[in-house]
Scaffold this motif. Structure first.
Motif, PDB file in Angstrom:
ATOM      1  N   UNK A   2       0.843  -1.199   0.000  1.00 11.71           N
ATOM      2  CA  UNK A   2       0.000   0.000   0.000  1.00 11.71           C
ATOM      3  C   UNK A   2       0.875   1.244   0.000  1.00 11.71           C
ATOM      4  N   UNK A   3       2.117   1.098   0.408  1.00 12.87           N
ATOM      5  CA  UNK A   3       3.017   2.250   0.500  1.00 12.87           C
ATOM      6  C   UNK A   3       3.490   2.695  -0.872  1.00 12.87           C
ATOM      7  N   UNK A   4       3.626   3.995  -1.035  1.00 10.62           N
ATOM      8  CA  UNK A   4       4.133   4.541  -2.282  1.00 10.62           C
ATOM      9  C   UNK A   4       3.111   4.596  -3.398  1.00 10.62           C
ATOM     10  N   UNK A   5       1.860   4.301  -3.106  1.00 10.36           N
ATOM     11  CA  UNK A   5       0.794   4.307  -4.119  1.00 10.36           C
ATOM     12  C   UNK A   5      -0.153   5.490  -3.935  1.00 10.36           C
ATOM     13  N   UNK A   6       0.093   6.348  -2.960  1.00 13.54           N
ATOM     14  CA  UNK A   6      -0.802   7.468  -2.718  1.00 13.54           C
ATOM     15  C   UNK A   6      -2.008   7.100  -1.874  1.00 13.54           C
ATOM     16  N   UNK A   7      -1.977   5.945  -1.220  1.00 13.62           N
ATOM     17  CA  UNK A   7      -3.110   5.494  -0.410  1.00 13.62           C
ATOM     18  C   UNK A   7      -3.300   6.411   0.797  1.00 13.62           C
ATOM     19  N   UNK A   8      -2.223   6.801   1.448  1.00 16.17           N
ATOM     20  CA  UNK A   8      -2.330   7.725   2.578  1.00 16.17           C
ATOM     21  C   UNK A   8      -2.971   9.037   2.166  1.00 16.17           C
ATOM     22  N   UNK A   9      -2.602   9.532   0.996  1.00 12.26           N
ATOM     23  CA  UNK A   9      -3.184  10.766   0.466  1.00 12.26           C
ATOM     24  C   UNK A   9      -4.677  10.594   0.217  1.00 12.26           C
ATOM     25  N   UNK A  10      -5.071   9.486  -0.402  1.00 17.61           N
ATOM     26  CA  UNK A  10      -6.495   9.221  -0.642  1.00 17.61           C
ATOM     27  C   UNK A  10      -7.273   9.158   0.674  1.00 17.61           C
ATOM     28  N   UNK A  11      -6.702   8.491   1.665  1.00 22.05           N
ATOM     29  CA  UNK A  11      -7.376   8.361   2.951  1.00 22.05           C
ATOM     30  C   UNK A  11      -7.547   9.711   3.640  1.00 22.05           C
ATOM     31  N   UNK A  12      -6.476  10.502   3.699  1.00 22.62           N
ATOM     32  CA  UNK A  12      -6.583  11.807   4.362  1.00 22.62           C
ATOM     33  C   UNK A  12      -7.520  12.741   3.601  1.00 22.62           C
ATOM     34  N   UNK A  13      -7.494  12.697   2.278  1.00 24.51           N
ATOM     35  CA  UNK A  13      -8.406  13.535   1.492  1.00 24.51           C
ATOM     36  C   UNK A  13      -9.848  13.211   1.866  1.00 24.51           C
ATOM     37  N   UNK A  14     -10.196  11.942   1.909  1.00 24.16           N
ATOM     38  CA  UNK A  14     -11.554  11.531   2.274  1.00 24.16           C
ATOM     39  C   UNK A  14     -11.878  11.895   3.721  1.00 24.16           C
ATOM     40  N   UNK A  15     -10.931  11.694   4.608  1.00 28.09           N
ATOM     41  CA  UNK A  15     -11.160  12.008   6.020  1.00 28.09           C
ATOM     42  C   UNK A  15     -11.433  13.497   6.209  1.00 28.09           C
ATOM     43  N   UNK A  16     -10.581  14.346   5.645  1.00 31.48           N
ATOM     44  CA  UNK A  16     -10.748  15.788   5.852  1.00 31.48           C
ATOM     45  C   UNK A  16     -11.994  16.316   5.139  1.00 31.48           C
ATOM     46  N   UNK A  17     -12.350  15.736   4.005  1.00 34.13           N
ATOM     47  CA  UNK A  17     -13.612  16.121   3.355  1.00 34.13           C
ATOM     48  C   UNK A  17     -14.800  15.777   4.245  1.00 34.13           C
ATOM     49  N   UNK A  18     -14.749  14.632   4.913  1.00 32.61           N
ATOM     50  CA  UNK A  18     -15.866  14.237   5.772  1.00 32.61           C
ATOM     51  C   UNK A  18     -15.959  15.101   7.023  1.00 32.61           C
ATOM     52  N   UNK A  19     -14.859  15.718   7.416  1.00 32.74           N
ATOM     53  CA  UNK A  19     -14.865  16.569   8.618  1.00 32.74           C
ATOM     54  C   UNK A  19     -15.283  18.004   8.324  1.00 32.74           C
ATOM     55  N   UNK A  20     -15.388  18.362   7.036  1.00 33.80           N
ATOM     56  CA  UNK A  20     -15.707  19.750   6.673  1.00 33.80           C
ATOM     57  C   UNK A  20     -17.027  20.237   7.261  1.00 33.80           C
ATOM     58  N   UNK A  21     -17.991  19.369   7.433  1.00 32.50           N
ATOM     59  CA  UNK A  21     -19.301  19.781   7.954  1.00 32.50           C
ATOM     60  C   UNK A  21     -19.428  19.570   9.459  1.00 32.50           C
ATOM     61  N   UNK A  22     -18.363  19.130  10.089  1.00 27.03           N
ATOM     62  CA  UNK A  22     -18.388  18.883  11.535  1.00 27.03           C
ATOM     63  C   UNK A  22     -17.842  20.086  12.298  1.00 27.03           C
ATOM     64  N   UNK A  23     -18.180  20.169  13.565  1.00 31.26           N
ATOM     65  CA  UNK A  23     -17.696  21.237  14.436  1.00 31.26           C
ATOM     66  C   UNK A  23     -16.299  20.868  14.946  1.00 31.26           C
ATOM     67  N   UNK A  24     -15.340  20.901  14.018  1.00 28.58           N
ATOM     68  CA  UNK A  24     -13.950  20.577  14.340  1.00 28.58           C
ATOM     69  C   UNK A  24     -13.093  21.773  13.947  1.00 28.58           C
ATOM     70  N   UNK A  25     -12.315  22.258  14.890  1.00 30.35           N
ATOM     71  CA  UNK A  25     -11.515  23.467  14.703  1.00 30.35           C
ATOM     72  C   UNK A  25     -10.050  23.174  14.368  1.00 30.35           C
ATOM     73  N   UNK A  26      -9.481  22.116  14.962  1.00 33.38           N
ATOM     74  CA  UNK A  26      -8.074  21.782  14.767  1.00 33.38           C
ATOM     75  C   UNK A  26      -7.900  20.270  14.698  1.00 33.38           C
ATOM     76  N   UNK A  27      -6.904  19.865  13.916  1.00 41.61           N
ATOM     77  CA  UNK A  27      -6.475  18.466  13.875  1.00 41.61           C
ATOM     78  C   UNK A  27      -5.022  18.418  14.316  1.00 41.61           C
ATOM     79  N   UNK A  28      -4.685  17.405  15.090  1.00 43.77           N
ATOM     80  CA  UNK A  28      -3.326  17.217  15.589  1.00 43.77           C
ATOM     81  C   UNK A  28      -2.837  15.835  15.189  1.00 43.77           C
ATOM     82  N   UNK A  29      -1.540  15.747  14.942  1.00 44.89           N
ATOM     83  CA  UNK A  29      -0.918  14.467  14.622  1.00 44.89           C
ATOM     84  C   UNK A  29       0.399  14.367  15.368  1.00 44.89           C
ATOM     85  N   UNK A  30       0.573  13.280  16.090  1.00 47.62           N
ATOM     86  CA  UNK A  30       1.837  12.987  16.748  1.00 47.62           C
ATOM     87  C   UNK A  30       2.576  11.947  15.921  1.00 47.62           C
TER      88      UNK A  30
END
Length: 182
Positions: free
Chosen positions: A111-139
């Protein structure tokens, strides 16, 4: 010839994904410092985690599946989540996000090197656009250049490092923290 992405479906995670999601996570538990869990989980132990990520709301689970396997089965290529940043109520508009990709398969393919992480984050952040979320954090346990690049591509900015905050595999690990305005 179709691109690598044409066979990949990103969708909400469902209960039938639990075994595959647990296998992916356990790889990182056993083999890497990317998670600070130190003991592998059974699918039943991971069920509450899966159920804490409904199809709507601020805490989501997105799964990338490869639908090209025989018999209409899907191989899970990875997943992304948004989870509570902290448990206290004032943190409710902040989420912690993460991506885990399936390790190289003994049958070939990755799955690495195929842009899968990009596809997942794109879908995740699109789904959060209508939610009451102000900040995202990543450790991000260090070193992890691929994860750092992925987060920076999505507009995360470095905000600091917790030095030697976790001990795993007989050594201490730093965690770099990144923030994204939503």
């Amino acid at each position: 010839m179709p691109s690598e992405h044409t066979e990949v479906q990103v969708r909400p995670g469902v209960e039938s994904d639990l075994d595959a999601l647990t296998d992916i996570y356990n790889h990182y538990v056993r083999e890497t410092p990317i998670t600070f869990d130190t003991t592998a989980f059974s699918p039943e132990e991971r069920r509450p985690w899966l159920l804490s990520h409904p199809e709507d709301g601020p805490y989501r689970l997105k799964v990338a599946a490869d639908g090209t396997f025989p018999g209409n089965s899907q191989r899970i290529l990875g997943y992304a989540t948004s989870s509570p940043y902290r448990t206290k109520p004032a943190y409710s508009t902040s989420v912690e996000v993460t991506v885990y990709l399936a390790p190289d398969s003994p049958r070939g393919g990755t799955a690495r090197g195929r842009g899968i992480g990009t596809l997942l984050y794109k879908a995740l952040f699109e789904s959060l656009e209508t939610e009451d979320v102000h900040r995202a954090y990543a450790g991000i346990a260090q070193p992890n250049e691929a994860s750092t690049r992925l987060h920076e591509r999505f507009g995360f900015r470095y905000i600091g490092t917790h030095r030697e905050v976790g001990r795993k595999f007989g050594r201490y690990w730093d965690v770099a923290w990144y923030e994204k305005e939503l």
